[in-house]
Motif scaffolding. Sequence first.
Motif, PDB file in Angstrom:
ATOM      1  N   MET A   1       0.858  -1.170   0.000  1.00  0.00           N
ATOM      2  CA  MET A   1       0.000   0.000   0.000  1.00  0.00           C
ATOM      3  C   MET A   1       0.901   1.228   0.000  1.00  0.00           C
ATOM      4  N   GLU A   2       0.497   2.198  -0.785  1.00  0.00           N
ATOM      5  CA  GLU A   2       1.266   3.426  -0.931  1.00  0.00           C
ATOM      6  C   GLU A   2       0.334   4.623  -0.854  1.00  0.00           C
ATOM      7  N   PHE A   3       0.745   5.634  -0.099  1.00  0.00           N
ATOM      8  CA  PHE A   3       0.022   6.903  -0.127  1.00  0.00           C
ATOM      9  C   PHE A   3       0.678   7.772  -1.179  1.00  0.00           C
ATOM     10  N   LEU A   4      -0.123   8.303  -2.081  1.00  0.00           N
ATOM     11  CA  LEU A   4       0.399   9.182  -3.117  1.00  0.00           C
ATOM     12  C   LEU A   4       0.162  10.622  -2.715  1.00  0.00           C
ATOM     13  N   VAL A   5       1.022  11.496  -3.199  1.00  0.00           N
ATOM     14  CA  VAL A   5       0.895  12.919  -2.920  1.00  0.00           C
ATOM     15  C   VAL A   5      -0.481  13.378  -3.382  1.00  0.00           C
ATOM     16  N   THR A   6      -1.077  14.260  -2.625  1.00  0.00           N
ATOM     17  CA  THR A   6      -2.402  14.742  -3.008  1.00  0.00           C
ATOM     18  C   THR A   6      -2.337  16.206  -3.431  1.00  0.00           C
ATOM     19  N   THR A   7      -3.241  16.584  -4.284  1.00  0.00           N
ATOM     20  CA  THR A   7      -3.416  17.975  -4.678  1.00  0.00           C
ATOM     21  C   THR A   7      -4.330  18.622  -3.647  1.00  0.00           C
ATOM     22  N   PHE A   8      -3.987  19.807  -3.203  1.00  0.00           N
ATOM     23  CA  PHE A   8      -4.773  20.490  -2.178  1.00  0.00           C
ATOM     24  C   PHE A   8      -6.255  20.522  -2.560  1.00  0.00           C
ATOM     25  N   GLY A   9      -7.099  20.121  -1.626  1.00  0.00           N
ATOM     26  CA  GLY A   9      -8.537  20.137  -1.852  1.00  0.00           C
ATOM     27  C   GLY A   9      -9.095  18.887  -2.499  1.00  0.00           C
ATOM     28  N   LYS A  10      -8.236  17.948  -2.865  1.00  0.00           N
ATOM     29  CA  LYS A  10      -8.696  16.704  -3.489  1.00  0.00           C
ATOM     30  C   LYS A  10      -8.493  15.547  -2.510  1.00  0.00           C
ATOM     31  N   PRO A  11      -9.198  14.431  -2.721  1.00  0.00           N
ATOM     32  CA  PRO A  11      -9.050  13.292  -1.808  1.00  0.00           C
ATOM     33  C   PRO A  11      -7.643  12.702  -1.850  1.00  0.00           C
ATOM     34  N   TYR A  12      -7.239  12.139  -0.716  1.00  0.00           N
ATOM     35  CA  TYR A  12      -5.972  11.410  -0.669  1.00  0.00           C
ATOM     36  C   TYR A  12      -6.114  10.119  -1.463  1.00  0.00           C
ATOM     37  N   THR A  13      -5.032   9.687  -2.087  1.00  0.00           N
ATOM     38  CA  THR A  13      -5.038   8.482  -2.903  1.00  0.00           C
ATOM     39  C   THR A  13      -4.182   7.409  -2.251  1.00  0.00           C
ATOM     40  N   LEU A  14      -4.750   6.217  -2.147  1.00  0.00           N
ATOM     41  CA  LEU A  14      -4.031   5.044  -1.658  1.00  0.00           C
ATOM     42  C   LEU A  14      -3.873   4.101  -2.838  1.00  0.00           C
ATOM     43  N   GLN A  15      -2.647   3.672  -3.089  1.00  0.00           N
ATOM     44  CA  GLN A  15      -2.392   2.752  -4.191  1.00  0.00           C
ATOM     45  C   GLN A  15      -2.007   1.395  -3.623  1.00  0.00           C
ATOM     46  N   THR A  16      -2.600   0.337  -4.173  1.00  0.00           N
ATOM     47  CA  THR A  16      -2.233  -1.018  -3.780  1.00  0.00           C
ATOM     48  C   THR A  16      -1.376  -1.616  -4.890  1.00  0.00           C
TER      49      THR A  16
END
Length: 100
Positions: A1-16
């Motif tokens: 599982m990886e957390f990807l950088v998020t753009t301000f105001g957008k949902p956080y992304t988790l990558q499997t």
Amino acid sequence: MEFLVTTFGKPYTLQTNLYIRGSGDGKIIGREMKFHLWFDPTTDFHHYIILWSPKEIVFLVHDVPIRRYPRKSDATFPLRPMWVNGSIWDASSWTTEDGN
């Protein structure tokens, strides 16, 4: 599982990610899948679970299955032992809209 950088105001992304026989060469169907989290993962502790059985691999967030990877054959299912690899690195140019 990886957390990807998020753009301000957008949902956080988790990558499997899944690797078959140690391969991460991109020829594996479904190797990487991205999911938008329904909460801010930076605000509190959260539960992330990987259930690995002989029949399937299930990724869960707060006991909610976000990805199921069924065993269709030995050729498309990880057979080596699993381990956790942790790292922090800046890949903002490909994890967001060109780093924005």
